[in-house]
Design a protein around this motif. Structure first.
Motif, PDB file in Angstrom:
ATOM      1  N   HIS A 234      -8.815  36.499  49.599  1.00 31.41           N
ATOM      2  CA  HIS A 234     -10.084  37.444  49.645  1.00 31.41           C
ATOM      3  C   HIS A 234      -9.929  38.756  50.681  1.00 31.41           C
ATOM      4  CE1 HIS A 234     -10.183  35.395  53.424  1.00 31.41           C
ATOM      5  NE2 HIS A 234     -10.919  36.174  53.988  1.00 31.41           N
ATOM      6  N   ALA A 235      -8.636  38.900  51.216  1.00 31.07           N
ATOM      7  CA  ALA A 235      -8.383  40.113  51.895  1.00 31.07           C
ATOM      8  C   ALA A 235      -7.100  40.287  52.161  1.00 31.07           C
ATOM      9  CB  ALA A 235      -9.185  39.771  53.419  1.00 31.07           C
ATOM     10  N   PHE A 236      -6.741  41.484  52.532  1.00 36.16           N
ATOM     11  CA  PHE A 236      -5.470  42.082  52.731  1.00 36.16           C
ATOM     12  C   PHE A 236      -5.329  43.180  53.626  1.00 36.16           C
ATOM     13  CE2 PHE A 236      -6.280  43.837  48.653  1.00 36.16           C
ATOM     14  CZ  PHE A 236      -5.829  45.404  48.718  1.00 36.16           C
ATOM     15  N   VAL A 237      -4.083  43.339  54.343  1.00 38.71           N
ATOM     16  CA  VAL A 237      -3.891  44.674  55.066  1.00 38.71           C
ATOM     17  C   VAL A 237      -2.327  45.305  54.485  1.00 38.71           C
ATOM     18  CG1 VAL A 237      -3.216  45.548  57.381  1.00 38.71           C
ATOM     19  CG2 VAL A 237      -5.176  43.762  57.136  1.00 38.71           C
TER      20      VAL A 237
ATOM     21  N   CYS B  38      -9.301  34.692  60.179  1.00 35.64           N
ATOM     22  CA  CYS B  38      -9.906  35.466  58.936  1.00 35.64           C
ATOM     23  C   CYS B  38      -9.552  36.978  59.166  1.00 35.64           C
ATOM     24  CB  CYS B  38     -11.452  35.061  58.409  1.00 35.64           C
ATOM     25  SG  CYS B  38     -12.065  36.062  57.359  1.00 35.64           S
ATOM     26  N   ILE B  39      -8.123  37.269  59.066  1.00 34.75           N
ATOM     27  CA  ILE B  39      -7.854  38.538  58.939  1.00 34.75           C
ATOM     28  C   ILE B  39      -8.208  39.180  60.144  1.00 34.75           C
ATOM     29  CG2 ILE B  39      -8.099  40.998  58.132  1.00 34.75           C
ATOM     30  CD1 ILE B  39      -7.138  40.037  56.006  1.00 34.75           C
ATOM     31  N   THR B  40      -9.603  39.468  60.919  1.00 31.24           N
ATOM     32  CA  THR B  40      -9.616  40.336  61.995  1.00 31.24           C
ATOM     33  C   THR B  40     -10.375  39.121  62.869  1.00 31.24           C
ATOM     34  OG1 THR B  40     -12.002  40.740  61.033  1.00 31.24           O
ATOM     35  CG2 THR B  40     -10.321  42.312  60.626  1.00 31.24           C
TER      36      THR B  40
ATOM     37  N   HIS C 256      -4.532  37.151  52.353  1.00 28.95           N
ATOM     38  CA  HIS C 256      -5.297  36.200  52.022  1.00 28.95           C
ATOM     39  C   HIS C 256      -5.802  36.355  50.745  1.00 28.95           C
ATOM     40  CE1 HIS C 256      -6.209  34.586  56.124  1.00 28.95           C
ATOM     41  NE2 HIS C 256      -5.815  35.879  56.664  1.00 28.95           N
TER      42      HIS C 256
ATOM     43  N   LYS D 121     -12.252  29.716  49.764  1.00 35.04           N
ATOM     44  CA  LYS D 121     -10.893  29.047  49.777  1.00 35.04           C
ATOM     45  C   LYS D 121     -10.183  29.607  48.846  1.00 35.04           C
ATOM     46  CE  LYS D 121     -12.282  25.848  52.959  1.00 35.04           C
ATOM     47  NZ  LYS D 121     -12.027  26.326  54.262  1.00 35.04           N
TER      48      LYS D 121
ATOM     49  N   ASP E 284      -4.268  35.990  62.482  1.00 33.84           N
ATOM     50  CA  ASP E 284      -3.801  34.942  61.937  1.00 33.84           C
ATOM     51  C   ASP E 284      -2.491  34.398  63.080  1.00 33.84           C
ATOM     52  OD1 ASP E 284      -5.020  35.685  59.630  1.00 33.84           O
ATOM     53  OD2 ASP E 284      -3.270  36.045  58.583  1.00 33.84           O
TER      54      ASP E 284
ATOM     55  N   GLY F   9      -9.130  41.540  65.760  1.00 31.39           N
ATOM     56  CA  GLY F   9      -8.219  42.517  65.024  1.00 31.39           C
ATOM     57  C   GLY F   9      -7.314  41.618  64.171  1.00 31.39           C
ATOM     58  N   PRO F  10      -6.140  42.594  63.641  1.00 28.61           N
ATOM     59  CA  PRO F  10      -5.588  41.901  62.399  1.00 28.61           C
ATOM     60  C   PRO F  10      -4.555  41.011  62.999  1.00 28.61           C
ATOM     61  CG  PRO F  10      -5.058  44.410  63.030  1.00 28.61           C
ATOM     62  CD  PRO F  10      -6.156  44.076  63.837  1.00 28.61           C
TER      63      PRO F  10
ATOM     64  N   LEU G 243      -7.610  50.430  60.394  1.00 26.11           N
ATOM     65  CA  LEU G 243      -7.546  49.463  61.581  1.00 26.11           C
ATOM     66  C   LEU G 243      -6.999  50.323  62.847  1.00 26.11           C
ATOM     67  CD1 LEU G 243      -5.669  46.691  59.991  1.00 26.11           C
ATOM     68  CD2 LEU G 243      -7.955  46.508  60.753  1.00 26.11           C
TER      69      LEU G 243
ATOM     70  N   THR H 197      -0.642  41.460  56.098  1.00 26.12           N
ATOM     71  CA  THR H 197      -1.572  40.104  55.976  1.00 26.12           C
ATOM     72  C   THR H 197      -2.056  40.038  54.477  1.00 26.12           C
ATOM     73  OG1 THR H 197      -2.040  40.864  58.155  1.00 26.12           O
ATOM     74  CG2 THR H 197      -3.436  39.200  57.033  1.00 26.12           C
TER      75      THR H 197
ATOM     76  N   VAL I 252     -14.172  34.072  52.766  1.00 32.63           N
ATOM     77  CA  VAL I 252     -13.118  33.192  53.355  1.00 32.63           C
ATOM     78  C   VAL I 252     -13.486  31.833  52.691  1.00 32.63           C
ATOM     79  CG1 VAL I 252     -13.947  32.904  55.602  1.00 32.63           C
ATOM     80  CG2 VAL I 252     -11.513  32.403  55.337  1.00 32.63           C
TER      81      VAL I 252
ATOM     82  N   HIS J 105     -11.294  44.165  52.492  1.00 24.21           N
ATOM     83  CA  HIS J 105     -11.746  42.998  52.391  1.00 24.21           C
ATOM     84  C   HIS J 105     -12.671  42.784  51.293  1.00 24.21           C
ATOM     85  CE1 HIS J 105     -13.624  39.331  54.257  1.00 24.21           C
ATOM     86  NE2 HIS J 105     -12.784  39.289  55.090  1.00 24.21           N
TER      87      HIS J 105
ATOM     88  N   LEU K  54      -7.397  47.761  55.951  1.00 28.60           N
ATOM     89  CA  LEU K  54      -7.855  46.501  55.626  1.00 28.60           C
ATOM     90  C   LEU K  54      -8.442  46.715  54.496  1.00 28.60           C
ATOM     91  CD1 LEU K  54      -8.516  43.549  56.262  1.00 28.60           C
ATOM     92  CD2 LEU K  54     -10.071  44.642  57.859  1.00 28.60           C
TER      93      LEU K  54
ATOM     94  N   GLU L 162     -10.155  28.767  62.535  1.00 29.51           N
ATOM     95  CA  GLU L 162      -9.934  29.262  61.143  1.00 29.51           C
ATOM     96  C   GLU L 162      -9.814  31.081  61.329  1.00 29.51           C
ATOM     97  OE1 GLU L 162     -10.989  28.430  56.564  1.00 29.51           O
ATOM     98  OE2 GLU L 162     -12.700  28.929  58.207  1.00 29.51           O
TER      99      GLU L 162
ATOM    100  N   ARG M 171     -12.638  32.291  63.561  1.00 30.79           N
ATOM    101  CA  ARG M 171     -13.781  31.567  63.459  1.00 30.79           C
ATOM    102  C   ARG M 171     -13.681  30.353  64.067  1.00 30.79           C
ATOM    103  NH1 ARG M 171     -17.089  32.717  58.865  1.00 30.79           N
ATOM    104  NH2 ARG M 171     -16.254  34.601  58.085  1.00 30.79           N
TER     105      ARG M 171
ATOM    106  N   ILE N 243     -13.715  38.409  67.685  1.00 25.61           N
ATOM    107  CA  ILE N 243     -12.825  39.389  66.820  1.00 25.61           C
ATOM    108  C   ILE N 243     -11.786  39.905  67.517  1.00 25.61           C
ATOM    109  CG2 ILE N 243     -13.640  41.557  65.492  1.00 25.61           C
ATOM    110  CD1 ILE N 243     -15.532  39.046  65.302  1.00 25.61           C
TER     111      ILE N 243
ATOM    112  N   VAL O 240     -13.297  46.774  64.160  1.00 27.55           N
ATOM    113  CA  VAL O 240     -11.800  46.657  64.205  1.00 27.55           C
ATOM    114  C   VAL O 240     -11.298  48.060  63.663  1.00 27.55           C
ATOM    115  CG1 VAL O 240     -11.465  44.065  63.627  1.00 27.55           C
ATOM    116  CG2 VAL O 240     -11.994  45.829  61.864  1.00 27.55           C
TER     117      VAL O 240
ATOM    118  N   ASP P 286     -17.862  37.007  53.817  1.00 26.18           N
ATOM    119  CA  ASP P 286     -17.746  35.654  54.294  1.00 26.18           C
ATOM    120  C   ASP P 286     -16.827  35.039  53.009  1.00 26.18           C
ATOM    121  OD1 ASP P 286     -19.169  35.443  56.767  1.00 26.18           O
ATOM    122  OD2 ASP P 286     -20.949  35.238  55.785  1.00 26.18           O
TER     123      ASP P 286
ATOM    124  N   HIS Q 251     -12.562  42.452  70.529  1.00 22.80           N
ATOM    125  CA  HIS Q 251     -13.255  43.772  70.330  1.00 22.80           C
ATOM    126  C   HIS Q 251     -14.843  43.281  70.257  1.00 22.80           C
ATOM    127  CE1 HIS Q 251     -10.114  46.007  68.767  1.00 22.80           C
ATOM    128  NE2 HIS Q 251      -9.810  44.887  68.204  1.00 22.80           N
TER     129      HIS Q 251
END
Lengths: 78, 151
Positions: free
Chosen positions: B58-61, A25-27, B56, B82, A68, A64-65, B124, B54, B79, B73, B71, A23, A30, A62, B29, B77, A50
């Motif tokens: 719960h998060a964006f860039v 998660c941005i950076t 989500h 959902k 995805d 990084g961006p 970043l 990017t 994510v 966030h 970034l 999965e 998982r 990890i 990061v 956790d 990283h």
């Protein structure tokens, strides 16, 4: 090129048969694995990770961006 | 040029090292800062002018025209939520202005669900010494500067 990176990351995670779920998660990726102990941390770092965090069979890489993109490239290989 | 990075949320500014997640706390990061958000439902805004690269719940860039990626966030956790409790106001690829609402959430709800609602804001892949003017310790409103980024 990107697919090659995904392939190498997949190999370092123990191959497709070791993956239960990945999965993004941005950076980070998982990864829920069958066996977390086979993960090649050195190889992952050589591929630009990283860091690698392990909690048993849950391993977070990890990356990084671009997490995805890498995750969807890996999904394509599964 | 110097990029001013504004706060996506209102709250109290703390060091990134206080974030209970090693990826952020160890700046894996990139360097940045974190905001302990006020525990009220609110809009989260873009910290800079740019494009949502990017997204989500719960998060964006947000990437600026010159390629600086910031970034945001929302909680740790999260994510695992959902998307529950997060309402998006933009789509991936959309151009946004600093201060424009990106997502709505309720930090109190996130906290009640057992997650830290702390918000890391990360430059970043920036060299650590390119950031300055940190507003650590300050109480900020939405849009107040968190740090500046020399590019």
């Amino acid at each position: 090129m990107a697919d090659e990176k995904a392939e190498k990351i997949l190999a370092a995670l123990g191959g497709a048969s070791n993956i239960i779920e990945i999965e993004p998660c941005i950076t980070r990726l998982r990864c829920e694995l069958e066996d977390g102990s086979v993960v090649d941390e050195k190889a992952l770092k050589a591929l630009g990770a990283h860091g690698v965090m392990r909690q048993g069979n849950v391993v977070q890489v990890i990356v990084g961006p671009e997490a995805d993109t890498i995750a969807s490239d890996i999904e394509d290989l599964l | 040029m110097t990029l001013s990075v504004g706060s996506p949320v209102a709250g109290r500014v703390v060091s990134l090292t206080e974030v209970p997640d090693p990826v952020f706390a160890q700046a894996m990061v990139g360097p940045g800062i974190a905001v302990e958000p006020d525990r009220v439902a609110a809009d989260v805004v873009s910290p800079v002018d740019g494009t949502i690269v990017t997204l989500h719940p719960h998060a964006f860039v947000v990437a600026t025209e010159s390629g600086a990626g910031v970034l945001v966030h929302l909680g740790i956790d999260t994510v695992k939520r959902k998307g529950e409790g997060f309402t998006l106001h933009v789509v991936k690829g959309e151009t946004v202005r600093a201060g424009q609402a990106v997502v709505s959430w309720d930090p109190a709800e996130v906290e009640a669900a057992g997650f830290s609602p702390i918000c890391p804001v990360v430059a970043l892949d920036a060299p650590a010494d390119s950031l300055g003017e940190f507003s650590e310790g300050a109480t900020v409103a939405v849009g107040d500067q968190l740090f500046s980024w020399q590019r």
